[in-house]
Motif scaffolding. Structure first.
Motif, PDB file in Angstrom:
ATOM      1  N   ARG A 104       0.815  -1.210   0.000  1.00 15.07           N
ATOM      2  CA  ARG A 104       0.000   0.000   0.000  1.00 15.07           C
ATOM      3  C   ARG A 104       0.852   1.264   0.000  1.00 15.07           C
ATOM      4  N   LEU A 105       2.123   1.102  -0.296  1.00 12.18           N
ATOM      5  CA  LEU A 105       3.039   2.241  -0.314  1.00 12.18           C
ATOM      6  C   LEU A 105       3.370   2.677  -1.747  1.00 12.18           C
ATOM      7  N   VAL A 106       3.309   3.985  -1.982  1.00 13.63           N
ATOM      8  CA  VAL A 106       3.788   4.535  -3.251  1.00 13.63           C
ATOM      9  C   VAL A 106       5.290   4.757  -3.069  1.00 13.63           C
ATOM     10  N   ALA A 107       6.062   3.729  -3.415  1.00 13.89           N
ATOM     11  CA  ALA A 107       7.500   3.769  -3.150  1.00 13.89           C
ATOM     12  C   ALA A 107       8.208   4.800  -4.019  1.00 13.89           C
ATOM     13  N   VAL A 108       7.735   4.918  -5.255  1.00 16.65           N
ATOM     14  CA  VAL A 108       8.326   5.859  -6.216  1.00 16.65           C
ATOM     15  C   VAL A 108       7.195   6.608  -6.905  1.00 16.65           C
ATOM     16  N   THR A 109       7.349   7.905  -7.054  1.00 14.87           N
ATOM     17  CA  THR A 109       6.371   8.665  -7.845  1.00 14.87           C
ATOM     18  C   THR A 109       7.124   9.675  -8.693  1.00 14.87           C
ATOM     19  N   LYS A 110       6.674   9.799  -9.900  1.00 14.03           N
ATOM     20  CA  LYS A 110       7.352  10.728 -10.802  1.00 14.03           C
ATOM     21  C   LYS A 110       6.350  11.319 -11.783  1.00 14.03           C
ATOM     22  N   THR A 111       6.373  12.635 -11.873  1.00 16.89           N
ATOM     23  CA  THR A 111       5.551  13.313 -12.874  1.00 16.89           C
ATOM     24  C   THR A 111       6.400  13.482 -14.124  1.00 16.89           C
ATOM     25  N   LEU A 112       5.862  13.103 -15.244  1.00 20.31           N
ATOM     26  CA  LEU A 112       6.603  13.227 -16.497  1.00 20.31           C
ATOM     27  C   LEU A 112       6.018  14.355 -17.336  1.00 20.31           C
ATOM     28  N   ARG A 113       6.875  15.222 -17.776  1.00 19.11           N
ATOM     29  CA  ARG A 113       6.454  16.268 -18.717  1.00 19.11           C
ATOM     30  C   ARG A 113       7.255  16.058 -20.004  1.00 19.11           C
ATOM     31  N   ASP A 114       6.721  16.526 -21.095  1.00 15.47           N
ATOM     32  CA  ASP A 114       7.401  16.314 -22.376  1.00 15.47           C
ATOM     33  C   ASP A 114       7.786  14.852 -22.554  1.00 15.47           C
ATOM     34  N   LEU A 140      12.126   4.560   1.514  1.00 18.74           N
ATOM     35  CA  LEU A 140      10.726   4.731   1.921  1.00 18.74           C
ATOM     36  C   LEU A 140      10.125   3.393   2.392  1.00 18.74           C
ATOM     37  N   ILE A 141      10.471   2.327   1.713  1.00 19.74           N
ATOM     38  CA  ILE A 141       9.976   0.999   2.129  1.00 19.74           C
ATOM     39  C   ILE A 141      10.519   0.642   3.514  1.00 19.74           C
ATOM     40  N   HIS A 142      11.788   0.979   3.767  1.00 18.05           N
ATOM     41  CA  HIS A 142      12.364   0.700   5.081  1.00 18.05           C
ATOM     42  C   HIS A 142      11.769   1.597   6.158  1.00 18.05           C
ATOM     43  N   ARG A 143      11.318   2.771   5.755  1.00 20.76           N
ATOM     44  CA  ARG A 143      10.725   3.700   6.718  1.00 20.76           C
ATOM     45  C   ARG A 143       9.296   3.298   7.087  1.00 20.76           C
ATOM     46  N   PHE A 144       8.564   2.749   6.102  1.00 17.23           N
ATOM     47  CA  PHE A 144       7.164   2.377   6.331  1.00 17.23           C
ATOM     48  C   PHE A 144       6.927   0.903   5.978  1.00 17.23           C
ATOM     49  N   VAL A 147       3.280  -0.516   5.874  1.00 15.25           N
ATOM     50  CA  VAL A 147       2.484  -0.106   4.717  1.00 15.25           C
ATOM     51  C   VAL A 147       2.898  -0.904   3.475  1.00 15.25           C
ATOM     52  N   ALA A 148       4.210  -1.113   3.340  1.00 16.38           N
ATOM     53  CA  ALA A 148       4.715  -1.866   2.184  1.00 16.38           C
ATOM     54  C   ALA A 148       4.290  -3.338   2.240  1.00 16.38           C
ATOM     55  N   HIS A 149       4.093  -3.856   3.439  1.00 14.55           N
ATOM     56  CA  HIS A 149       3.662  -5.253   3.577  1.00 14.55           C
ATOM     57  C   HIS A 149       2.150  -5.400   3.529  1.00 14.55           C
ATOM     58  N   HIS A 150       1.460  -4.283   3.633  1.00  8.88           N
ATOM     59  CA  HIS A 150      -0.008  -4.303   3.651  1.00  8.88           C
ATOM     60  C   HIS A 150      -0.521  -4.633   2.250  1.00  8.88           C
TER      61      HIS A 150
ATOM     62  N   ALA B 102      -3.291   8.677  -1.923  1.00  6.80           N
ATOM     63  CA  ALA B 102      -3.350   9.815  -0.993  1.00  6.80           C
ATOM     64  C   ALA B 102      -1.930   9.999  -0.497  1.00  6.80           C
ATOM     65  N   GLY B 103      -1.246  11.027  -1.002  1.00  9.45           N
ATOM     66  CA  GLY B 103       0.170  11.183  -0.689  1.00  9.45           C
ATOM     67  C   GLY B 103       0.902   9.927  -1.139  1.00  9.45           C
ATOM     68  N   ARG B 104       1.656   9.315  -0.210  1.00 12.46           N
ATOM     69  CA  ARG B 104       2.377   8.092  -0.564  1.00 12.46           C
ATOM     70  C   ARG B 104       1.612   6.825  -0.177  1.00 12.46           C
TER      71      ARG B 104
END
Lengths: 151, 151
Positions: A104-114, A140-144, A147-150, B102-104
């Motif tokens: 349930r963790l968004v480990a990586v997020t990136k907005t792409l333009r062009d 981030l996975i180590h921090r949460f 959530v990553a295991h959820h 929602a956020g991460r």
């Protein structure tokens, strides 16, 4: 270039995974091509301009972006042991968002333009960008971990 | 049916948000249509079969699914105060995955199979499904607030 020599000792390196993702995709015949040739379409100076004049984006570009983030996900998975899945949301106007989800963790997020200009100035820049995403995702996975295991 | 009467006292109701999402989309002329008519394409008995014989999926179906999860995201956002964004990843073979981020935090995740059959047996079933997703998402955001606030 020796992509196989990159990465951390004993770890899956991003670039090795990226080459593997390209080679195992069934859209091309990669036989006889070097790793550098396989990666060339992601390096700006090595490729032809991909954007059409009407502003639409070559499907080829989407495919390359998918492969890139698939490699990010596979490397992240190898380093953390958590199944990771990329999700891409592309708009034909040339922008989009890519995430790599770990539970349930968004480990990586990136907005792409062009999007049609997606690529890197050099193989080194490509490797650095990929490794940076993987490192940030790992932290981030180590921090949460809960959530990553959820599921 | 009185969708405006649904939902919890003082809260944004999912179905009110869903009707709003349909009405404010610029793809149709909704003037003069009742809320029930607006929702009809999501109710199986009220609509024509959307799947083509070759197994491809009517783009119309994707659009409806987007509107549905956009309404889930907006309701979740109204109830938690956290900006929420839906992301859909559809495959033309008729399956896909939808998440609301929602956020991460992946507040909502749903695997869709038989996308061309996306719909509900009744308006009541539609409301129940939407509210269930919003409730589960709200609980998760309250459980992991730090992740939901993480950018």
């Amino acid at each position: 270039m020796q992509p196989h020599g990159q990465g951390h000792e004993g770890e899956t390196s991003f670039v090795r995974e990226l080459v593997h993702q390209f080679r195992t995709s069934d859209s091309r015949a990669w036989d006889g091509k070097t790793d550098a040739e396989v990666l060339a379409p992601l390096v700006r100076r090595d490729r032809r301009r991909a954007g059409a004049e009407d502003g639409s984006v070559d499907p080829e570009v989407f495919w390359r972006i998918e492969i890139f983030f698939q490699a990010v996900a596979r490397t992240l998975e190898a380093r953390t042991g958590i199944p990771c899945a990329p999700m891409l949301r592309m708009h034909h106007e040339g922008f989009g968002r890519v995430v790599v989800l770990a539970g349930r963790l968004v480990a990586v997020t990136k907005t792409l333009r062009d999007v049609h200009r997606f690529g890197f100035d050099s193989v080194e820049a490509l490797i650095e960008a990929g490794e940076r995403l993987v490192t940030a995702g790992t932290l981030l996975i180590h921090r949460f971990p809960e959530v990553a295991h959820h599921t």
